[in-house]
Scaffold this motif. Sequence first.
Motif, PDB file in Angstrom:
ATOM      1  N   SER A  86       0.825  -1.213   0.000  1.00 58.91           N
ATOM      2  CA  SER A  86       0.000   0.000   0.000  1.00 58.91           C
ATOM      3  C   SER A  86       0.854   1.256   0.000  1.00 58.91           C
ATOM      4  O   SER A  86       0.533   2.239  -0.670  1.00 58.91           O
ATOM      5  N   ARG A 108       0.892   3.925  -3.007  1.00 57.18           N
ATOM      6  CA  ARG A 108       0.502   5.314  -2.728  1.00 57.18           C
ATOM      7  C   ARG A 108       1.614   6.294  -3.066  1.00 57.18           C
ATOM      8  O   ARG A 108       1.382   7.314  -3.701  1.00 57.18           O
ATOM      9  N   ARG A 123       1.464   6.450  -7.300  1.00 56.77           N
ATOM     10  CA  ARG A 123       0.443   7.496  -7.376  1.00 56.77           C
ATOM     11  C   ARG A 123       1.011   8.906  -7.307  1.00 56.77           C
ATOM     12  O   ARG A 123       0.476   9.814  -7.934  1.00 56.77           O
ATOM     13  N   GLU A 124       2.094   9.083  -6.552  1.00 55.87           N
ATOM     14  CA  GLU A 124       2.588  10.456  -6.348  1.00 55.87           C
ATOM     15  C   GLU A 124       3.855  10.759  -7.141  1.00 55.87           C
ATOM     16  O   GLU A 124       3.945  11.784  -7.812  1.00 55.87           O
ATOM     17  N   ASP A 183      -8.139   4.884  -6.939  1.00 55.61           N
ATOM     18  CA  ASP A 183      -6.826   4.994  -7.573  1.00 55.61           C
ATOM     19  C   ASP A 183      -6.772   4.309  -8.932  1.00 55.61           C
ATOM     20  O   ASP A 183      -5.923   4.650  -9.763  1.00 55.61           O
ATOM     21  N   ASP A 242      -5.452  14.579  -6.909  1.00 55.11           N
ATOM     22  CA  ASP A 242      -5.360  14.126  -5.509  1.00 55.11           C
ATOM     23  C   ASP A 242      -6.559  14.602  -4.699  1.00 55.11           C
ATOM     24  O   ASP A 242      -7.111  13.867  -3.890  1.00 55.11           O
TER      25      ASP A 242
END
Lengths: 320, 246
Positions: free
Chosen positions: A151, A155, A159-160, A261, A316
């Motif tokens: 996770s 994340r 994702r970032e 996501d 976001d």
Amino acid sequence: MNVSPEHGLPPSGTPRAPQPAEDRAVSGVSAGQKKNTAPAPKDQSPLPVPLRAAERFAVIQNLLVLTGHFVRMQSRFMLVLIGSSWGVICQAVQPLTWRRLVRMEFWRSLRQSTGGGLLSVLVVAVISGLGIVAQAVFWLGFAGMTQMTGSILARVLVREIAPVLVGVILLGRSGMLIVAQLGVLTTAGKLRILSGMGIDPFIALIVPRTVAMTVSGFTLGVIFSVVALGMGYIVCWSQGIVTMPIWSFMFQVAASVSKPDYLGIPLKFLLSGFSVGLSSCLSGMDVTQNDSLSTMIPRGFSRGILSILTINVVIDSLFG
Amino acid sequence: MRRNKKTPALTEDLAVLPLGPVLELSEARPLYIDEGVSPVAYSLTLAAGECALIECHDSQLAQRFTDLCAGMFTLASGSAKCLGLDWQTLDERRTNALRGLMGRVGEEAGWIDFDPMQINILAPSLYHTYTPLDELVDQATTLSEIFGLPGLPIEMPPHMSFLDRRRSEYVRAFMGEPILLLLADPISREPEDLYNAFLGQMTMACDRGCAVVWIASDRSVWKDYAQEDMQFLRLSDGGLNPMRGL
């Protein structure tokens, strides 16, 4: 005024300029007289005339004009970007837009942006895998939180970090090239000549390049994520930190991706590419005769970076 | 040579509307003074196959006048029409399609320096027509050889000589059998083989029904081409004025 006895200067130490006779008379010192220490009566300045209504209105109007000018200057490019985004979407869905010249431009741009950025993405992904993934896995294991590995990687990395890094690579590798090419065409007046031949620069140049950068952003983003995670796994496996097979590791990461996501991450990749492509095209066309490459490129770069960060922040905030 | 298949943008217009003259400027007065063309009224009518020979010593004015003929200026008054279609009332898609029926040669060729020359030459045809690529390449190669090139040029425009770029410009202008040629100081009498090839293609185009606006700073270039039924005009800041023959 107090005069120091040693050198006749005022206490501050600054020499006095010689005064004209009328001034000396006013200040109480006349030629051939001793200094008069009595204070001279002050000149009474006339009272300020109150502003009339029209003058007040003019002042307020000027203030409003300045405020509006500042706001428009700051937000102009963003508004142009939003309007052009809609234009690109509207044109891109029309079959008639995709004439042979436009298709050629699309494939050429796609080759340039994806092929040209692939090596850079692979190198950055390997470095990220070595650094971020390996460190995350090691320290989570150290803290006894190995189950959080998937996770946290999903994340943080996918994702970032991935959309921003891929966006920056696209901007540096292809976006700046677009700014330079279109900037030179615009300053040389060649876009007008294209229009004179019936070739719409928006359809022939902006639409295919923006769509190509969008596809490229998604492709490079997926490649970056897979390579970075794979590299991190290899490092951890070689050091004995992770013992599970790579498929289990990847499955753990995939399983920890939340439902929003699944939409947010692809959107980030797509829109990063889209915004880089479009902002680069518009920065190249938004030049004057006084502009040169040394002014276009930095402006295009800063606009591109801003658009990447804005896209990431907006998505976001939308998808948590 | 097969006629090019045009894009559908204009076919409905061309099928329904009675076609007027190829070019018709009726007291067309540009709105802005700062775009290189005087805001005076211009009048010129050209039917299919007709030719207007215009003397002009200002190259920028000549270029801008061809822009006016191509509907690139907002008009303060009057009208500018092509095939009976008013530039001012056409939407953007039809405007571009109509411009695609023109061939242009000017001081500013507008080569895209990061595309090879063959793409530059074929660009208008690839954008405006459905003609198969092989046919376009054959047509361009034939024209290139006529104008003295060894074949369809594939170098980048900056790597070519001025004369070869000029030849390439003629190839692009005559591609696809245009209905209107807008030529702003296109040629000098030297080199003679190129001059003769150019006049030959011009004659063929006019015989096919193409209207021609040929602006030149030196009227001697028309000597071997001018005929009595052509229009002789002088373009200056005062507008278009008739001129007695050569």
